[in-house]
Design a protein around this motif. Sequence first.
Motif, PDB file in Angstrom:
ATOM      1  N   GLY A 139     -10.635 -32.697  -0.393  1.00 61.46           N
ATOM      2  CA  GLY A 139     -10.246 -33.384  -1.899  1.00 61.46           C
ATOM      3  C   GLY A 139      -9.858 -34.775  -1.586  1.00 61.46           C
ATOM      4  N   ALA A 140      -9.851 -35.635  -2.354  1.00 57.06           N
ATOM      5  CA  ALA A 140      -9.150 -36.983  -2.234  1.00 57.06           C
ATOM      6  C   ALA A 140      -7.823 -37.173  -1.642  1.00 57.06           C
ATOM      7  N   ALA A 141      -7.035 -36.054  -2.014  1.00 57.90           N
ATOM      8  CA  ALA A 141      -5.428 -36.186  -1.494  1.00 57.90           C
ATOM      9  C   ALA A 141      -5.045 -35.187  -0.287  1.00 57.90           C
ATOM     10  N   GLY A 142      -6.062 -34.117  -0.034  1.00 58.70           N
ATOM     11  CA  GLY A 142      -5.441 -33.033   0.720  1.00 58.70           C
ATOM     12  C   GLY A 142      -6.851 -32.262   1.022  1.00 58.70           C
ATOM     13  N   ALA A 154      -3.158 -35.227   2.854  1.00 58.71           N
ATOM     14  CA  ALA A 154      -3.731 -36.383   3.578  1.00 58.71           C
ATOM     15  C   ALA A 154      -4.743 -37.037   2.754  1.00 58.71           C
ATOM     16  N   ARG A 155      -4.679 -38.103   2.323  1.00 58.67           N
ATOM     17  CA  ARG A 155      -5.596 -38.988   1.520  1.00 58.67           C
ATOM     18  C   ARG A 155      -6.707 -39.439   2.431  1.00 58.67           C
ATOM     19  N   VAL A 156      -7.931 -39.749   1.728  1.00 61.52           N
ATOM     20  CA  VAL A 156      -9.069 -40.204   2.319  1.00 61.52           C
ATOM     21  C   VAL A 156      -9.062 -41.618   2.409  1.00 61.52           C
ATOM     22  N   LEU A 157      -9.507 -42.252   3.510  1.00 61.53           N
ATOM     23  CA  LEU A 157      -9.634 -43.627   3.602  1.00 61.53           C
ATOM     24  C   LEU A 157     -10.992 -44.106   3.798  1.00 61.53           C
ATOM     25  N   GLY A 158     -11.733 -44.491   2.713  1.00 60.27           N
ATOM     26  CA  GLY A 158     -12.946 -44.374   2.588  1.00 60.27           C
ATOM     27  C   GLY A 158     -13.848 -45.813   2.542  1.00 60.27           C
ATOM     28  N   ILE A 159     -15.029 -46.043   2.754  1.00 55.81           N
ATOM     29  CA  ILE A 159     -15.794 -47.331   2.632  1.00 55.81           C
ATOM     30  C   ILE A 159     -17.135 -46.853   1.904  1.00 55.81           C
ATOM     31  N   GLY A 184       1.681 -39.389  13.507  1.00 57.94           N
ATOM     32  CA  GLY A 184       1.055 -37.838  13.827  1.00 57.94           C
ATOM     33  C   GLY A 184       0.560 -37.271  12.326  1.00 57.94           C
ATOM     34  N   GLY A 185      -0.072 -37.946  11.744  1.00 59.19           N
ATOM     35  CA  GLY A 185      -0.653 -37.213  10.370  1.00 59.19           C
ATOM     36  C   GLY A 185      -2.028 -37.204  10.735  1.00 59.19           C
ATOM     37  N   VAL A 186      -2.731 -36.890   9.433  1.00 60.87           N
ATOM     38  CA  VAL A 186      -4.307 -36.503   9.486  1.00 60.87           C
ATOM     39  C   VAL A 186      -4.895 -37.730   8.856  1.00 60.87           C
ATOM     40  N   VAL A 187      -5.746 -38.284   9.936  1.00 60.94           N
ATOM     41  CA  VAL A 187      -6.372 -39.540   9.723  1.00 60.94           C
ATOM     42  C   VAL A 187      -7.842 -39.110   9.019  1.00 60.94           C
ATOM     43  N   ARG A 188      -8.036 -39.165   7.860  1.00 59.81           N
ATOM     44  CA  ARG A 188      -9.364 -38.782   7.192  1.00 59.81           C
ATOM     45  C   ARG A 188     -10.206 -40.319   6.979  1.00 59.81           C
ATOM     46  N   LEU A 189     -11.225 -40.574   7.575  1.00 61.17           N
ATOM     47  CA  LEU A 189     -12.023 -41.643   7.425  1.00 61.17           C
ATOM     48  C   LEU A 189     -13.584 -41.229   6.811  1.00 61.17           C
TER      49      LEU A 189
END
Length: 234
Positions: A139-142, A154-159, A184-189
Amino acid sequence: MAGQLIVSLSGIRAETRDLAADLARELDGRAVPLSLLVAPRLKDKYRLVRDEDTQDWLRRRQAGGDAIVLHGYDQAATKKRRAEFAALPEHEAALRLLAADRVMEETGLRTRVFAAPRWLASPGAVSALPRAGFRLLAGAAGIHDLERDTVVRARVLGIGEGFRAEPWWCRALVLGAGRTARRGGVVRLAISAKQLAQPGPRQALLDAVDLSLHHGARPTGYRWQDKGSGSQVA
């Protein structure tokens, strides 16, 4: 503590397949798998079942370690200005999931992982997912483990695909990825395939990947893991 890095790509079709393949080669050189967000239908009457070359490419990528993620059925807005699964009641969401699942099985791309268009799933859609056999919701935030009822925040960082693509946002995405990886977080690209035709968004994604790797983030994909057997489902 090292974080994780997840890179997803949407909007994959005949017209964007070469762009997707180019990005995949870049990430292969960095040992970063892709999570490939696939919809059976897209606008302009696109049908995955008629696009055998894209099917073949997706299956090869899956065999090589990429994750396949169901990304809606046809991505049509079900209410004005709302993404496909953003406002659906449970029954209607279940029907769309069943239709999409059949197509994915027919093409050899069936998956137990789901990410709604624009990452937005209504409460009804979330309730329908386990009944339809899905085990993970991005999802958008996790990232939601539907079987264990747990969430990794973890939120999505999108283009593209609901996210901006202007230079200022691309710079913010790179900085945001670096901050998350450093903690140390989850990077969601995430990026839509058509954005890869633009040098700015494409380079921003690669810069965010490189910065995340520099800070020790471990590349992975959207996969559900059975803790008992250790097997993964994607």
